[in-house]
Scaffold this active site. Structure first.
Site, PDB file in Angstrom:
ATOM      1  N   GLN A   1       0.801  -1.179   0.046  1.00  0.00           N
ATOM      2  CA  GLN A   1       0.125   0.005   0.155  1.00  0.00           C
ATOM      3  C   GLN A   1       0.937   1.244   0.052  1.00  0.00           C
ATOM      4  O   GLN A   1       1.539   1.531   1.106  1.00  0.00           O
ATOM      5  CB  GLN A   1      -0.944  -0.118   1.121  1.00  0.00           C
ATOM      6  CG  GLN A   1      -1.952  -1.414   1.206  1.00  0.00           C
ATOM      7  CD  GLN A   1      -2.669  -1.412   0.216  1.00  0.00           C
ATOM      8  OE1 GLN A   1      -3.724  -0.794   0.122  1.00  0.00           O
ATOM      9  NE2 GLN A   1      -2.625  -2.427  -0.657  1.00  0.00           N
TER      10      GLN A   1
ATOM     11  N   ARG B   1      -5.076   3.913   3.959  1.00  0.00           N
ATOM     12  CA  ARG B   1      -4.398   4.481   2.791  1.00  0.00           C
ATOM     13  C   ARG B   1      -4.621   4.034   1.594  1.00  0.00           C
ATOM     14  O   ARG B   1      -4.908   2.806   1.412  1.00  0.00           O
ATOM     15  CB  ARG B   1      -2.729   4.796   3.163  1.00  0.00           C
ATOM     16  CG  ARG B   1      -2.260   2.978   3.322  1.00  0.00           C
ATOM     17  CD  ARG B   1      -0.691   3.223   3.795  1.00  0.00           C
ATOM     18  NE  ARG B   1       0.025   3.797   2.891  1.00  0.00           N
ATOM     19  CZ  ARG B   1       1.440   4.289   3.201  1.00  0.00           C
ATOM     20  NH1 ARG B   1       1.825   3.407   4.529  1.00  0.00           N
ATOM     21  NH2 ARG B   1       2.232   4.964   2.465  1.00  0.00           N
TER      22      ARG B   1
ATOM     23  N   ALA C   1     -12.505   2.049   2.894  1.00  0.00           N
ATOM     24  CA  ALA C   1     -11.107   1.452   2.323  1.00  0.00           C
ATOM     25  C   ALA C   1     -10.338   2.038   1.244  1.00  0.00           C
ATOM     26  O   ALA C   1     -10.528   3.316   1.103  1.00  0.00           O
ATOM     27  CB  ALA C   1     -11.662   0.158   1.566  1.00  0.00           C
ATOM     28  N   HIS C   2      -9.187   1.566   0.956  1.00  0.00           N
ATOM     29  CA  HIS C   2      -8.276   2.289   0.192  1.00  0.00           C
ATOM     30  C   HIS C   2      -8.617   2.667  -1.130  1.00  0.00           C
ATOM     31  O   HIS C   2      -9.537   2.167  -1.815  1.00  0.00           O
ATOM     32  CB  HIS C   2      -7.134   1.365  -0.036  1.00  0.00           C
ATOM     33  CG  HIS C   2      -7.148  -0.047  -0.932  1.00  0.00           C
ATOM     34  ND1 HIS C   2      -6.412  -0.930  -0.895  1.00  0.00           N
ATOM     35  CD2 HIS C   2      -8.331  -0.427  -1.462  1.00  0.00           C
ATOM     36  CE1 HIS C   2      -6.852  -2.005  -1.541  1.00  0.00           C
ATOM     37  NE2 HIS C   2      -7.837  -1.776  -1.962  1.00  0.00           N
ATOM     38  N   ASN C   3      -8.242   3.916  -1.578  1.00  0.00           N
ATOM     39  CA  ASN C   3      -8.569   4.635  -2.810  1.00  0.00           C
ATOM     40  C   ASN C   3      -9.868   5.095  -2.851  1.00  0.00           C
ATOM     41  O   ASN C   3     -10.326   5.483  -4.027  1.00  0.00           O
ATOM     42  CB  ASN C   3      -8.087   3.738  -3.952  1.00  0.00           C
ATOM     43  CG  ASN C   3      -6.721   3.615  -4.044  1.00  0.00           C
ATOM     44  OD1 ASN C   3      -6.089   2.400  -3.637  1.00  0.00           O
ATOM     45  ND2 ASN C   3      -5.925   4.671  -4.163  1.00  0.00           N
TER      46      ASN C   3
END
Length: 357
Positions: free
Chosen positions: A216, A236, A257-259
Site C-alpha cells: 500500500q 491509505r 477502504a483504500h482509494n
C-alpha cells in the site's frame, strides 16, 4: 476543587446552561439573520430540547411531530418556523430552518477546549519534526521526524503522528488518534478519539495456495472542515490516495477502504462501510450500517438509507434503499421460506404471459 453545577433535580446542569454566555433574542436575530417574535430583550443563558429546556434556555421546534411539546415546554424562548409562531406563547426566533439556526446558536454556548501552546513534557517529538509555536501537543503524543504540525493545531493526549503526516492549521485531534503514514489533514479538521487514518488497505493477491500482500503505497488526504467520528478507520491508498474532499462528515465506527474518494459536503452515519476504489459524489447522505461495494460510483446528491447495500453504480440523484423492513417474527419466517421459490414463480409467470399472447 470547585463543585460541579447542579440543577434543582440534583442532576448535572447541561454545559450550555453553565457556560456563562448570555444573549438577548434581538442580538441572536441580528447575528444569524432571524426575526424576533415577542420580547426581543429576553436573555438566553443556554440551549436545550423543548422537553428539557428551562426558563432561561432556548428550545427549538424543527420537526412538526413535536408541536405537542410546545404547549408544555418550560423553555424561556423557542426558535421555530413562521408557520408555527401562532402556537407559541413565549418569545421566539423565526427561522427558515430552525434546526440550522439552533445549531448556530448552540455553538455560542459550547465550551471551548482549553489548549496551551507548546509541547507537553511527556510527548515524544523526533528531531526534524516541524511544530508551529502556536500548536498544542498533549501528554504522551508521539510525532515522527518528518511530520508537520501547523499553526493553532491541537493534539490531545496519546496521539501518534507518523512519517510524512501533516496536521493542518486549527485542526483538532481530540485524543488517541493515529495517523499512520502519509496522511495530510486540511484546516479546521476535527477527529474524535480512537480514529485511525493511513493504515494499510486490505490489498491481497492469491498465488496458487497462499495470499500475497499487495504493498500500500498511497496516502490519505482530508479536506478542510471535515469531521471524523470515534473509532472510524480510513485506509491509505494502494497507489493513489484515499480522499475526503472539504466538509465531509463521518460518524463513529465507519470503514473507508483504500482509494475511496468522497465528495465535498457528504455525510455518513455510523457503521457504514465503503469498499476499495468506490467514488461517492458531493452532497450525498449515507445512512447508518449501509454498505457500498468496491469500484462503484455514486452521483452527487444521492441518499442511501440505513442498512442499504449498494451493489451497482448509482448515476441519478435521488433516494435509494434495499433490505427487508422489520416485521413480526412468524411473518418474517414465512416470507423467508418463500424467497427460494421466487425465481420459479417468476419463470411460471413469464410462461403464462407468453401463453396469453
Amino acid at each position: 476543587m470547585s463543585a460541579t453545577p447542579m440543577t434543582a433535580a440534583g442532576l448535572r446542569a447541561p454545559a450550555s446552561a453553565v457556560s456563562g454566555a448570555a444573549y438577548t433574542l434581538k442580538e441572536l436575530a441580528a447575528r444569524f439573520d432571524l426575526n424576533v417574535h415577542g420580547d426581543g430583550n429576553f436573555i438566553i443563558h443556554g440551549v436545550a430540547s423543548l422537553a428539557e429546556a428551562g426558563p432561561q434556555q432556548l428550545g427549538f421546534l424543527a420537526n412538526p411531530r413535536y408541536r405537542n411539546q410546545l404547549a408544555a415546554t418550560r423553555a424561556g424562548a423557542v426558535v421555530l418556523r413562521a408557520d408555527d409562531a401562532a402556537l407559541c406563547t413565549m418569545p421566539a426566533l423565526i427561522a427558515r430552518d430552525p434546526y440550522v439556526a439552533f445549531a448556530k446558536i448552540a455553538a455560542l454556548f459550547e465550551p471551548k477546549p482549553a489548549a496551551t501552546p507548546g509541547v507537553h513534557a511527556s510527548a515524544v517529538v523526533e528531531a526534524g519534526a516541524q511544530i508551529s509555536a502556536s500548536a498544542s501537543i498533549g501528554a504522551l503524543c508521539v510525532i515522527a521526524a518528518d511530520a508537520v504540525i501547523d499553526a493553532g493545531a491541537i493534539l490531545g493526549p496519546g496521539c501518534i503522528i507518523g512519517p510524512r503526516c501533516r496536521v493542518g492549521a486549527a485542526t483538532r485531534l481530540v485524543a488517541r488518534i493515529t495517523l499512520v503514514a502519509d496522511v495530510v489533514l486540511g484546516q479546521r479538521v476535527l477527529i474524535h478519539p480512537g480514529a485511525v487514518l493511513g493504515a494499510d488497505g486490505f490489498g491481497i493477491a492469491f498465488d496458487r495456495d497462499h495470499w500475497i500482500k499487495v504493498p500500500q503505497l498511497g496516502g490519505v488526504r482530508i479536506g478542510d472542515d471535515c469531521e471524523i467520528g470515534a473509532n472510524t478507520t480510513i485506509d491509505r491508498g494502494a497507489l493513489g490516495d484515499t480522499v475526503l474532499e472539504e466538509d465531509v462528515r463521518l460518524d463513529n465506527q465507519i470503514q473507508i477502504a483504500h482509494n475511496v474518494v468522497i465528495g465535498a459536503h457528504t455525510a455518513m452515519a455510523g457503521c457504514a462501510a465503503v469498499a476499495g476504489s468506490a467514488r461517492i459524489g458531493r452532497y450525498c447522505l449515507i445512512g447508518g450500517g449501509a454498505g457500498i461495494l468496491g469500484h462503484l460510483e455514486l452521483a452527487d446528491r444521492i441518499t442511501v438509507t440505513a442498512r442499504t447495500l449498494v451493489t451497482h453504480s448509482l448515476t441519478t440523484a435521488g433516494e435509494y434503499s434495499s433490505g427487508t423492513p422489520v416485521q413480526e417474527n412468524r411473518a418474517w419466517r414465512r416470507n423467508a421460506a418463500r424467497y427460494k421459490h421466487l425465481d420459479d414463480l417468476a419463470r411460471r409467470l413469464q410462461v403464462l404471459e407468453k401463453e396469453k399472447k
